[in-house]
Design a protein around this motif. Sequence first.
Motif: not given
Length: 413
Positions: A176-182, A188-193, A207-212
């Motif tokens: 619901s918040r596609p631009n929320d980088m955090q 990403a961290q939890n899916e990896a866990n 994350v890469l896309e949002l940080r540019g």
Amino acid sequence: MTFWIVSAGLAIAVAFLLVLALRAPGRGVTEPAAAYDLKVYRDQLREVDKDLARGVVDGADAERVRAEISRRILAADAALHADAVEADAQKGAPLIAGIVLTVTLIGGSLWLYSILGAPGYGDLALEDRIEMAAEARENRPSQQQAEDSMPAYVAPADISPDYAALVERLRETVKSRPNDMQGHLLLAQNEANLGNFAAAARAQGKVLELRGADATAQDYVNYADMLVIAAGGYVSPEAEAMLSEALSREPTNGTARYYIGLMLAQTGRPDTGFRIWDQLLREGPPDALWIEPILAQIEDLSRRAGVNYQLSEIGPGADAPRGPSSADIEAAGELSPSERMEMIQSMVQGLSDRLATEGGPAEEWAQLITALGVLGRTGQARAVYENAVEVFADDTRALDLLLRAGQRAQVAE
């Protein structure tokens, strides 16, 4: 064509020799026992006639003995005939065995070569192998193809229900918040866990896309790492592109270099992959994340690269080259350009004299070769390089180090 003619000739010659060995009579073969018995019985008949002529036996006894001997002769003759029939029946056995052996030898050789060999191809030159490796690298499967070939993701059975619910809420929040980088970073961290690396990679990509332009080398490395694990250890073109981006920002990044070496090993260039991994081991530090996976694979990679590899000390050890001290550097900063060059030449000459008289590790020889090349003393650099190659002829790691130094000094190919 020459290969096939020579191979066929050798196979036929070997088969012919084996057939001759099968058909040759065995050593020490004797006549049948029945033939020997016949000779004995016939001699006995002659002896009976002699005894009768001398009057040793009378006619009735002689006739009775002749009848008994004749009966034995008939039995021995029948046995001899049976042996002859059996021998005739067995005469064709060596020929049949020879034919079967010939067909098996030649046919089996062709079958094995069709599986293990490369019919129609000559020996591949180095340039051809490099070109084939480049084609394999260019045409290798994509990230999506690699992920599609992996088993479907199954959540761990021992996951806490509370943690699973928390991750599910995080997924919904990020959706619901596609631009929320955090939020994407946490996802990403939890899916990896949870071992869901395909989903982790998608979150890290966002994350890469949002940080540019502000994305760091580590951001790209983390993304590439998740891509590789999601593909079962395969470095896809997409993962390679992320690794290249990371190295453009941080050329010494160990994780990125490890994965580049792995990619080269997977695409037919174990030689260059081995050089990268060997360099990482020598740089260390011993507790770096990439050291353990390199140690588990580098011996096999060295064999594929045709290198007689001996594991060296991990990280810079006592044999590391002795460079100028901090006092030397501080003093050089206060000198004029001509005085600074004179100081550098003096230090290089000192290193050269010490190596000539006392010897030293390969790192110092490489340092001297590079320095002489920078100073334009190519002739001396070449002489030092050739001398060092002789000194370290049995040390593949040292030869590799010297070769790179010689190439920088333009005295080695």
